[in-house]
Write a protein that holds these residues in place. Structure first.
Motif, PDB file in Angstrom:
ATOM      1  N   MET A  39      62.620  49.821  30.388  1.00  0.00           N
ATOM      2  CA  MET A  39      61.219  49.774  30.813  1.00  0.00           C
ATOM      3  C   MET A  39      60.303  50.201  29.674  1.00  0.00           C
ATOM      4  SD  MET A  39      59.299  51.585  34.041  1.00  0.00           S
ATOM      5  CE  MET A  39      60.073  50.485  35.243  1.00  0.00           C
ATOM      6  N   LEU A  40      60.716  51.233  28.927  1.00  0.00           N
ATOM      7  CA  LEU A  40      59.912  51.680  27.784  1.00  0.00           C
ATOM      8  C   LEU A  40      59.819  50.589  26.731  1.00  0.00           C
ATOM      9  CD1 LEU A  40      58.363  53.912  26.319  1.00  0.00           C
ATOM     10  CD2 LEU A  40      60.556  54.731  25.416  1.00  0.00           C
ATOM     11  N   LEU A  41      60.924  49.887  26.507  1.00  0.00           N
ATOM     12  CA  LEU A  41      60.907  48.773  25.556  1.00  0.00           C
ATOM     13  C   LEU A  41      59.911  47.713  26.000  1.00  0.00           C
ATOM     14  CD1 LEU A  41      62.221  47.265  23.104  1.00  0.00           C
ATOM     15  CD2 LEU A  41      63.781  46.221  24.778  1.00  0.00           C
ATOM     16  N   ILE A  47      52.522  45.857  24.913  1.00  0.00           N
ATOM     17  CA  ILE A  47      51.299  46.385  24.303  1.00  0.00           C
ATOM     18  C   ILE A  47      51.111  45.782  22.920  1.00  0.00           C
ATOM     19  CG2 ILE A  47      50.245  48.450  23.304  1.00  0.00           C
ATOM     20  CD1 ILE A  47      51.290  50.047  25.649  1.00  0.00           C
ATOM     21  N   PHE A  48      52.182  45.784  22.153  1.00  0.00           N
ATOM     22  CA  PHE A  48      52.115  45.218  20.809  1.00  0.00           C
ATOM     23  C   PHE A  48      51.766  43.729  20.860  1.00  0.00           C
ATOM     24  CE2 PHE A  48      54.140  43.047  17.250  1.00  0.00           C
ATOM     25  CZ  PHE A  48      53.641  43.764  16.179  1.00  0.00           C
ATOM     26  N   GLY A 264      52.310  47.213  30.234  1.00  0.00           N
ATOM     27  CA  GLY A 264      51.848  47.152  28.850  1.00  0.00           C
ATOM     28  C   GLY A 264      50.866  46.018  28.617  1.00  0.00           C
ATOM     29  N   GLY A 265      51.098  44.890  29.292  1.00  0.00           N
ATOM     30  CA  GLY A 265      50.188  43.758  29.152  1.00  0.00           C
ATOM     31  C   GLY A 265      48.794  44.050  29.668  1.00  0.00           C
ATOM     32  N   ARG A 266      48.715  44.881  30.700  1.00  0.00           N
ATOM     33  CA  ARG A 266      47.409  45.246  31.251  1.00  0.00           C
ATOM     34  C   ARG A 266      46.677  46.248  30.350  1.00  0.00           C
ATOM     35  NH1 ARG A 266      44.285  42.698  34.414  1.00  0.00           N
ATOM     36  NH2 ARG A 266      43.449  44.601  35.315  1.00  0.00           N
ATOM     37  N   LEU A 267      47.424  47.091  29.663  1.00  0.00           N
ATOM     38  CA  LEU A 267      46.808  48.125  28.839  1.00  0.00           C
ATOM     39  C   LEU A 267      46.361  47.606  27.474  1.00  0.00           C
ATOM     40  CD1 LEU A 267      49.317  51.069  29.477  1.00  0.00           C
ATOM     41  CD2 LEU A 267      47.006  50.858  30.401  1.00  0.00           C
ATOM     42  N   ALA A 268      46.989  46.538  27.006  1.00  0.00           N
ATOM     43  CA  ALA A 268      46.810  46.106  25.621  1.00  0.00           C
ATOM     44  C   ALA A 268      45.366  45.777  25.262  1.00  0.00           C
ATOM     45  CB  ALA A 268      47.707  44.905  25.345  1.00  0.00           C
ATOM     46  N   ARG A 269      44.664  45.078  26.158  1.00  0.00           N
ATOM     47  CA  ARG A 269      43.289  44.658  25.835  1.00  0.00           C
ATOM     48  C   ARG A 269      42.401  45.852  25.512  1.00  0.00           C
ATOM     49  NH1 ARG A 269      38.801  43.953  29.440  1.00  0.00           N
ATOM     50  NH2 ARG A 269      40.165  43.798  31.264  1.00  0.00           N
TER      51      ARG A 269
END
Length: 297
Positions: A39-41, A47-48, A264-269
């Motif tokens: 999950m961390l990966l 995010i990256f 992570g996809g939600r946080l990236a922006r």
């Protein structure tokens, strides 16, 4: 952001659905300690990926190679995780450009870029999966797998150098807001080639399109958004092959890494909008260069 995560019904539906999948897994409850760390990966990779326009494969491919996954499993599992993370990022960027206070005027242009590049990308992916890989033994995924680390390393190094070069273009005072006929043809060619690369490496098309747009004078934010939405469409277009034909997806990894990738996809922006375009690109290029060198040596 916290309010959206806590109170949005969509998040609750996703959480309940995920818990149901875990509860019905054949290896429950041992699946949690075995695959939970992935999950961390997924969070880091998404995010990256969504903060730079690169596909999550830039993180997932070298990691899975270290775990000695087969070449088919590396690509198939990376595609599946990206279906989760890149989709979450695409929805987030879509909301920003369609409803944002400043950038919503660029929404029609963004959709035009995504439309033409999606056509090229899917064509390249399907040509590779159902044409080159099936009809030419030398171009099959199994044959290519022995050289996966070399192909990934070379592509990553060239991509990093291109990104470093594009940083010089960030000094432009005014950014472009329209496409020429030349741009449309070039984007179709770049995305077609990127689709072929993505089919073999699970990365490529988003990065190439983002670099092209930046070189042509479009804003970094616009370029990243286009790359993320394009990558989401591309991995969904290519995942069917890996589910039905190669059957190489490691679903235990996807169950946890995919959940992390959605978050992570939600946080990236928000990270992209927090840091300067130069900081985002320098970090992105440096990381990709490091991964490329590590893959070769």
């Amino acid at each position: 952001m916290l309010k959206q995560v806590v109170f949005s019904p969509v998040w609750w539906v996703l959480l309940v659905g995920w818990l149901v999948l875990i509860g019905n897994h054949p290896s429950f409850p041992t699946v949690i300690p075995e695959f939970g760390p992935f999950m961390l990966l997924g969070i880091i990779g998404a995010i990256f990926a969504n903060a730079t326009g690169a596909g999550g494969g830039v993180v997932f491919v070298p990691f899975f190679q270290q775990l000695q996954f087969t070449a088919e499993a590396v690509i198939a599992t990376s595609f599946a995780i990206q279906c989760c993370g890149m989709t979450a990022g695409a929805i987030s960027w879509q909301q920003y450009f369609r409803h944002g206070p400043v950038s919503n005027s660029q929404w029609p242009l963004l959709m035009r870029v995504v439309g033409i590049t999606a056509f090229g990308s899917l064509g390249g992916i399907w040509l590779t999966q159902y044409g080159l890989s099936e009809s030419l033994p030398a171009m099959s995924f199994r044959q290519f797998g022995a050289q996966l680390h070399i192909g990934f390393g070379i592509f990553s190094i060239l991509l990093a150098l291109g990104i470093f070069a594009s940083i010089l273009y960030l000094k432009r005072v005014s950014m472009r807001t329209e496409l020429t006929t030349t741009d449309l043809l070039a984007l179709l060619a770049v995305s077609g080639f990127g689709g072929i690369v993505t089919a073999y490496l699970s990365v490529g098309v988003g990065e190439l399109v983002a670099v092209y747009l930046i070189f042509r004078g479009f804003s970094v934010t616009f370029s990243i958004a286009a790359a993320v939405i394009l990558s989401a469409i591309s991995v969904w277009g290519g995942i069917y092959y890996h589910i039905v034909v190669t059957e190489a997806v490691v679903w235990g990894v996807v169950l946890f890494a995919g959940a992390g990738a959605i978050l992570g996809g939600r946080l990236a922006r928000y990270l992209v909008l927090w840091f300067s375009p130069r900081q985002v690109k320098v970090f992105f290029a440096g990381w990709v260069l490091l991964l490329g060198l590590a893959s070769l040596f």
